[in-house]
Structures are given as C-alpha cells and as structure tokens.
Design an enzyme around this catalytic site. Structure first.
Site, PDB file in Angstrom:
ATOM      1  N   ARG A 190     -10.193-102.041  31.900  1.00 20.88           N
ATOM      2  CA  ARG A 190      -9.755-100.694  32.714  1.00 20.88           C
ATOM      3  C   ARG A 190      -9.480 -99.385  31.799  1.00 20.88           C
ATOM      4  O   ARG A 190      -9.868 -99.344  30.320  1.00 20.88           O
ATOM      5  CB  ARG A 190      -8.188-101.247  32.898  1.00 20.88           C
ATOM      6  CG  ARG A 190      -7.178-101.167  32.135  1.00 20.88           C
ATOM      7  CD  ARG A 190      -5.883-100.801  32.431  1.00 20.88           C
ATOM      8  NE  ARG A 190      -5.287-102.563  33.149  1.00 20.88           N
ATOM      9  CZ  ARG A 190      -4.617-103.369  32.520  1.00 20.88           C
ATOM     10  NH1 ARG A 190      -4.559-102.851  31.098  1.00 20.88           N
ATOM     11  NH2 ARG A 190      -4.809-104.324  32.774  1.00 20.88           N
ATOM     12  N   ASP A 264       7.654-102.902  29.930  1.00 21.86           N
ATOM     13  CA  ASP A 264       6.291-102.613  29.569  1.00 21.86           C
ATOM     14  C   ASP A 264       5.239-102.713  30.702  1.00 21.86           C
ATOM     15  O   ASP A 264       3.831-103.033  29.742  1.00 21.86           O
ATOM     16  CB  ASP A 264       5.857-104.257  29.109  1.00 21.86           C
ATOM     17  CG  ASP A 264       6.373-105.499  29.735  1.00 21.86           C
ATOM     18  OD1 ASP A 264       7.234-105.412  31.014  1.00 21.86           O
ATOM     19  OD2 ASP A 264       4.976-106.331  29.776  1.00 21.86           O
ATOM     20  N   ASP A 274      -1.951-102.955  35.206  1.00 25.51           N
ATOM     21  CA  ASP A 274      -2.259-103.963  34.928  1.00 25.51           C
ATOM     22  C   ASP A 274      -1.451-104.417  36.057  1.00 25.51           C
ATOM     23  O   ASP A 274       0.025-104.513  36.647  1.00 25.51           O
ATOM     24  CB  ASP A 274      -0.602-103.892  34.113  1.00 25.51           C
ATOM     25  CG  ASP A 274      -0.366-105.738  33.971  1.00 25.51           C
ATOM     26  OD1 ASP A 274      -1.902-106.402  33.865  1.00 25.51           O
ATOM     27  OD2 ASP A 274       0.685-105.811  32.509  1.00 25.51           O
TER      28      ASP A 274
END
Length: 482
Positions: A190, A264, A274
């Site tokens: 990514r 996170d 994510d």
C-alpha cells in the site's frame, strides 16, 4: 536504474533508530503472480515506468528500491477493543520504502523545507517478523482483494485513504478459521502518507521514555504537520485531532464502517488504512457493524466518532510525558466542534453543492440524515447521494430514475428544500457519462463475495478488473479531493 527521474527516495523513519523498528526480510514465496498494479499511484512516486518483471522483483520478491535501506517491522502497542496490548507491532508487514510524492496532492501538509509529501510503501502478508506472535505472517488473496476494493472506493468517495499499490498472488495454501481453508495467499503493498500510529506513541509511553515520545513528536511534526512549532506537543495533538475529525466525517458521509478502530489502526496524518472487516452501509442503520466479533457494537457506524475520540484521548495521555495536561486537554476537546464542521463539509461534498452558511449547511445535514432514516431499508445510502448529486440540477434525473417512487413525503420535501437552498458545485461534472447510468457504484457485501467467487471458482479476474474500471470512471466524474 528501473525508476523514472521523478523518483526521490527519502527514508526518514529508518533514521529514528532501533527503538522504533526491527530490520526484517520478506518471505521467499513459491510464486509471484501479479494480480493488480496501480500505475496511477505509481506515477505519483516515479515508479510507473517499471516493467512487470521489475515490479514483481520489487513488490513480490522485495528487492530494495534504489536508495532504500532494508525493510523495517515497526514497533507499536495498542488498545484493541479498549484492552491494552503491549505485544503488538508489524507481525505480517513492514515498511519497505519512503519516497517523495512527485507533486503535492493538497492533502495534509508538505515538509518544512517546502518538499512534497513523504509517502510510505508498506506491506501486508510479506512474512513473519519479531512481532508475528505465532502467526504465519501471510495474507489471504481474498483479504488482499478486499483491501484493493475498499481503498479504491474510499478514494473515489473523497475519503483520505492509503492506496492499494500492488497485489501479488504468492502460491501458498493458507489455513484460516474465518474462511474456507486452505485458501490462496497474497502479498499486498500500500502507498500511504504515514504508518506512524497512535500506538507508536503508546509504546514509547508504556516504556516510560519521554525521550522517545519527544523524538516522535519532532519526527511527526516536521514531516507531517510542519505548521506546528518545534516542541509544541499540544499543537501537534490539535493538528492530529483536526485530521482525525476530517477522516471520521468523511467515513460517515461515505457510509463506511472501518470495523476495527483500535489505536494501532489510526495514524498521525488522518489517513484511513489497513482494511480488515470493513463494510459500506446498505441503508441508514446507526448500529451497523462490520466485524462479526464486534458483538457489542463498539465500532458500529454511528459510534465511529466516539471511537476515534477515545483513541485520541489515549494519544493525549502519551503526550503528557512531554507536555502539560491543560493545553493537551484543550487540544483534545477541539475534536467535537471540528468533527461537526467537517461533517457538514463532507455532506456538501457528497451532494455536490456549495456552502451557504453554517445554519443552512446544518439544516441540509440534518434533513439528509432524517430522510435516510425515514426511508428505511428501501432507501439505500449511496443511491441517494448519486441521484441528487448537484442539487437542483439533478431533479429531472432523480425524479425519472429507478428510485423516483421513494422521493415523496414530508421528510423528502424537507431534504429537497434544504438541498435546493444550495447552489451546485461545478455542475459541469453532471455531464460525465457516469451520471447517465441508472445506479451508482456501490460495494455491498454481496458484490464483494461475487467478485471473489469468480476468482475462487473459475480464476476469472475480469469482473474484478471491470469493477475497478467503473470505480475509476466514478472517481473522475465526482472529482473529489481525498
């Protein structure tokens, strides 16, 4: 050198030292079959001239790009569903490279020296690291496909997001408990503005290292929020609060549910990344969740602002090691007003109309949500914004389209009146062929499963490629800035 003259390596995180990361190597995969490459994203960092063979070498076998050190598994902690976990870190990915954007994209900041944005190439499914916690460090091909789809549609809808850069099938049979096994494997790359997470600060604070917190503050301030003065931790927090408020508002306007808003999974630039158990709303449903394991709806659609604010409070707690509590609290409390401002702006953007006044814009926001609520399951989220994009200029299109029968009643009339108080923003966009279609591009779970079934059952990638082509056309039609 297999890169263009526009390629500019700038590995800044690597210079922070071994308190923040561990050098790692990628797994040696049985095969590297290129399934997706994002040439538009590659052009923004000078990598669009790579041949497929060179692409596979760099993003399947992970031969280092010129000027880049060995990959690093980043260290961080995090609250996962509000339970603190000190045993985290990059367990199946790493920071592969950092490089400068070819031209500023108008998102969060430029460098203090006027340079264009610093971007990361990060991996998912690239093998085990010191933080794998007994996992295999791999990614399923279906998981990679889902991340490509989520990032692509979010970019289309104007949400600040990482971009899926590369997807490679890797030829391993993976065992998973949440999908039929064995299943096919992949490695994803990514392109993101930053992989520094709230949890990166949490780890430094957990170890009671104000020196590390201060180093992170300066690293993040100088590279991502250069308008903040050196050493001004409350100012940095305020900048991150503003960026997070903007991101959250854009999620809501897009009808998006991230699914796992742990500390996170939020970063310092306010860019979404994510994508695991994400979903898009089929219709207005405040309690809609994306993750089957979110049994209490902690990260449900309408609770996402609350979740982001809670995570920001954990970040603020870390900064108390280097700043006084009062200015941090003041910065933290700017989230609510910033979120409401950004939500109004996000709905105006989605409806393709211009701001009139705070009062009128709020009336439109309230009326839109009231109409969506009143419409129930029959009134899907995305088609409403598609049908009425541009306001009055789309009246004939909406009232003669397939959902014309839904556009009646008191709630609709209030919505239409509020919408028509606002002039169309760039009405020439309605001339794009996308708006001649009966339906918008959506990404509901049934379509995701159908795209995967074509690949899993017949190895047919044509529906996936066609979907991406339609999303690109929609991106060009809407012309949103992320």
């Amino acid at each position: 050198m297999p890169v263009s003259s526009a390629y500019r390596p700038d590995p800044r995180f690597f210079a922070l030292g071994d308190d923040f990361s561990d050098p790692v190597e990628a797994a040696a995969f049985p095969q590297t079959t290129l399934r997706f490459r994002n040439d538009r994203a590659a052009a923004t960092v000078g990598l669009d001239e790579l041949s497929d063979a060179e692409w596979i070498a760099h993003f399947g076998r992970f031969q280092p790009l010129p000027g880049q050190p060995v990959p690093l598994a980043m260290r961080y902690h995090g609250h996962q569903f509000r339970n603190y976990n000190a045993d985290l870190g990059d367990g199946r990915g790493f920071l592969a490279a950092q490089l400068r954007e070819v031209a500023p994209a108008g998102l969060t900041g430029t460098g203090a020296d006027g340079a264009s944005r610093l971007l990361d190439l990060g991996t998912k499914g690239s093998g085990t690291t010191p933080w794998s916690r007994g996992g295999d460090g791999r990614l399923t091909l279906k998981g990679g496909l889902r991340e490509v789809l989520a990032a692509t549609l979010l970019e289309t809808l104007g949400v600040p997001t990482s971009r899926a850069f590369s997807l490679m099938e890797t030829g391993e049979a993976l065992q998973r408990g949440d999908e039929p096994s064995p299943t096919r494997s992949a490695v994803l790359v990514r392109l993101s503005h930053s992989h520094v997470r709230f949890g990166t600060f949490q780890r430094a604070a957990w170890h009671e290292r104000p020196d590390l917190v201060a180093a992170l503050v300066e690293h993040v301030r100088s590279l991502y929020h250069p308008d903040v003065a050196a050493g001004d931790a409350p100012g940095l927090l305020r900048a991150m609060v503003a960026a997070s408020a903007r991101l959250t508002a854009r999620w809501i306007a897009a009808g998006f549910v991230h699914g796992v808003l742990n500390t996170d999974n939020l970063n310092v630039t306010g860019e979404s990344f994510d994508y695991g158990p994400w979903r898009f709303l089929p219709h207005y449903e405040p309690g809609f969740t994306a993750a089957y394991f979110d049994q209490f709806g902690l990260y449900a659609f309408a609770r996402q602002p609350e979740a982001v604010f809670w995570n920001l409070t954990q970040l603020a707690g870390c900064l108390k090691l280097v700043a006084e509590a009062a200015p941090l609290t003041e910065a933290l409390n700017s989230f609510g007003p910033a979120y409401i401002r950004e939500l109004r702006a996000a709905f105006l953007m989605r409806l393709g109309v211009l701001s009139v006044s705070e009062e009128s814009d709020q009336t439109l926001l309230d009326a839109t949500l009231a109409f969506l609520r009143d419409g129930g399951e029959a009134l899907r989220w995305e088609p409403l914004f598609f049908d009425w994009f541009g306001g009055f200029a789309s009246s004939a299109r909406a009232l003669s389209g397939p959902r014309a029968g839904l556009y009646r009643g008191e709630a609709f009339e209030a919505f239409r009146a509020a919408l028509f108080d606002h002039d169309s923003d760039r009405p020439e966009r309605l001339e794009h062929p996308v708006f001649a279609a009966a339906d918008p591009e959506e990404m509901l779970i049934d379509e995701v499963e159908a795209l995967w079934a074509a690949i899993a059952d017949r190895d047919d990638w044509n529906p996936f490629a066609a979907k991406l082509a339609r999303l690109e056309a929609a991106r060009q039609a809407y012309g949103f800035a992320g």
